[in-house]
Design a protein around this motif. Structure first.
Motif, PDB file in Angstrom:
ATOM      1  N   PHE A  53      31.873  85.727 -65.142  1.00  0.00           N
ATOM      2  CA  PHE A  53      31.817  86.659 -66.269  1.00  0.00           C
ATOM      3  C   PHE A  53      31.286  85.946 -67.517  1.00  0.00           C
ATOM      4  CE2 PHE A  53      33.779  88.541 -70.046  1.00  0.00           C
ATOM      5  CZ  PHE A  53      33.361  89.855 -69.925  1.00  0.00           C
ATOM      6  N   TYR A  84      27.022  97.438 -67.052  1.00  0.00           N
ATOM      7  CA  TYR A  84      27.363  96.016 -67.036  1.00  0.00           C
ATOM      8  C   TYR A  84      28.881  95.824 -67.029  1.00  0.00           C
ATOM      9  CZ  TYR A  84      27.875  91.142 -68.139  1.00  0.00           C
ATOM     10  OH  TYR A  84      28.259  89.823 -68.085  1.00  0.00           O
ATOM     11  N   LEU A  86      31.234  97.914 -66.084  1.00  0.00           N
ATOM     12  CA  LEU A  86      31.788  98.358 -64.800  1.00  0.00           C
ATOM     13  C   LEU A  86      31.518  97.340 -63.696  1.00  0.00           C
ATOM     14  CD1 LEU A  86      30.924 102.172 -64.933  1.00  0.00           C
ATOM     15  CD2 LEU A  86      33.179 101.095 -65.197  1.00  0.00           C
ATOM     16  N   ALA A  87      30.323  96.769 -63.704  1.00  0.00           N
ATOM     17  CA  ALA A  87      29.983  95.749 -62.704  1.00  0.00           C
ATOM     18  C   ALA A  87      30.866  94.520 -62.855  1.00  0.00           C
ATOM     19  CB  ALA A  87      28.513  95.362 -62.833  1.00  0.00           C
ATOM     20  N   ARG A  88      31.160  94.151 -64.112  1.00  0.00           N
ATOM     21  CA  ARG A  88      31.979  92.964 -64.361  1.00  0.00           C
ATOM     22  C   ARG A  88      33.451  93.210 -64.070  1.00  0.00           C
ATOM     23  NH1 ARG A  88      30.303  88.694 -63.296  1.00  0.00           N
ATOM     24  NH2 ARG A  88      29.360  90.084 -61.845  1.00  0.00           N
ATOM     25  N   ALA A  90      34.210  95.397 -61.359  1.00  0.00           N
ATOM     26  CA  ALA A  90      34.153  95.494 -59.894  1.00  0.00           C
ATOM     27  C   ALA A  90      34.080  94.117 -59.242  1.00  0.00           C
ATOM     28  CB  ALA A  90      32.945  96.333 -59.473  1.00  0.00           C
ATOM     29  N   HIS A  91      33.286  93.228 -59.791  1.00  0.00           N
ATOM     30  CA  HIS A  91      33.077  91.910 -59.182  1.00  0.00           C
ATOM     31  C   HIS A  91      34.377  91.140 -58.967  1.00  0.00           C
ATOM     32  CE1 HIS A  91      31.914  87.610 -59.181  1.00  0.00           C
ATOM     33  NE2 HIS A  91      31.021  88.048 -58.305  1.00  0.00           N
ATOM     34  N   LEU A 103      32.564  95.889 -53.584  1.00  0.00           N
ATOM     35  CA  LEU A 103      32.902  95.662 -54.992  1.00  0.00           C
ATOM     36  C   LEU A 103      32.270  94.365 -55.496  1.00  0.00           C
ATOM     37  CD1 LEU A 103      36.668  96.684 -55.171  1.00  0.00           C
ATOM     38  CD2 LEU A 103      34.728  97.854 -56.230  1.00  0.00           C
ATOM     39  N   ARG A 104      32.446  93.306 -54.733  1.00  0.00           N
ATOM     40  CA  ARG A 104      31.890  92.012 -55.140  1.00  0.00           C
ATOM     41  C   ARG A 104      30.359  92.056 -55.130  1.00  0.00           C
ATOM     42  NH1 ARG A 104      32.954  86.041 -52.442  1.00  0.00           N
ATOM     43  NH2 ARG A 104      31.648  84.917 -53.905  1.00  0.00           N
ATOM     44  N   GLY A 107      29.030  94.515 -57.794  1.00  0.00           N
ATOM     45  CA  GLY A 107      29.182  93.955 -59.138  1.00  0.00           C
ATOM     46  C   GLY A 107      28.132  92.904 -59.438  1.00  0.00           C
ATOM     47  N   THR A 111      24.938  93.479 -62.019  1.00  0.00           N
ATOM     48  CA  THR A 111      24.801  92.500 -63.102  1.00  0.00           C
ATOM     49  C   THR A 111      23.389  91.934 -63.142  1.00  0.00           C
ATOM     50  OG1 THR A 111      27.136  91.915 -63.065  1.00  0.00           O
ATOM     51  CG2 THR A 111      25.630  90.256 -63.950  1.00  0.00           C
TER      52      THR A 111
END
Length: 146
Positions: A53, A84, A86-88, A90-91, A103-104, A107, A111
């Motif tokens: 992150f 961005y 939401l992706a951070r 989910a990851h 999810l990983r 994400g 990103t």
């Protein structure tokens, strides 16, 4: 000059950053690990999610701010910024799972796409800049301040 899109996305990123840090603190207290990962794979995954992150967020926020300064708050910037964030989220949720998962992967991919879109947009603005009319700034020391 206010940058409403960047301010909101930066604030959301700050909250995500604290959330990631708190997850690590809970793991450290539970496992009595004050430095490093203590050989705990869950701790290692949490540390990598937090570090990941921190690796991406500064460049995304810088690009958002510069594009917003150059072109103003556009709906596209809101959408890209929200994607961005939401992706951070989910990851790291995906990082806590042992096997590869959507999810990983999602994400990470979102990103990368957001970063590339912002980089391309910034480059397009920079290339177009010489053809744009420069802004004129007039300084008048006698004008009343607002």
């Amino acid at each position: 000059m206010l940058l409403p899109v960047t301010l909101v996305i930066a604030a959301a990123c700050a909250v995500v950053n604290i959330w990631l840090a708190m997850r690590l603190v809970r793991g450290r207290l539970k496992g009595k690990v004050m430095v490093g990962d203590g050989g705990d794979q869950a701790m290692q995954a949490g540390m990598r999610a937090h570090a990941n992150f921190i690796e991406y967020t500064p460049i995304v926020l810088i690009l958002l701010a510069l594009i917003e300064l150059a072109r103003g708050p556009l709906v596209a910037l809101w959408i890209i910024g929200a994607l961005y964030v939401l992706a951070r989220i989910a990851h790291p949720l995906g990082m806590t799972r042992g096997a590869p998962n959507p999810l990983r992967a999602g994400g990470a991919v979102v990103t990368w796409i957001v970063t590339l879109v912002l980089a391309g947009w910034a480059l397009a603005i920079a290339i177009d800049a010489p053809r744009s009319t420069p802004a004129t700034i007039t300084l008048d020391a006698t004008a009343p301040r607002a």
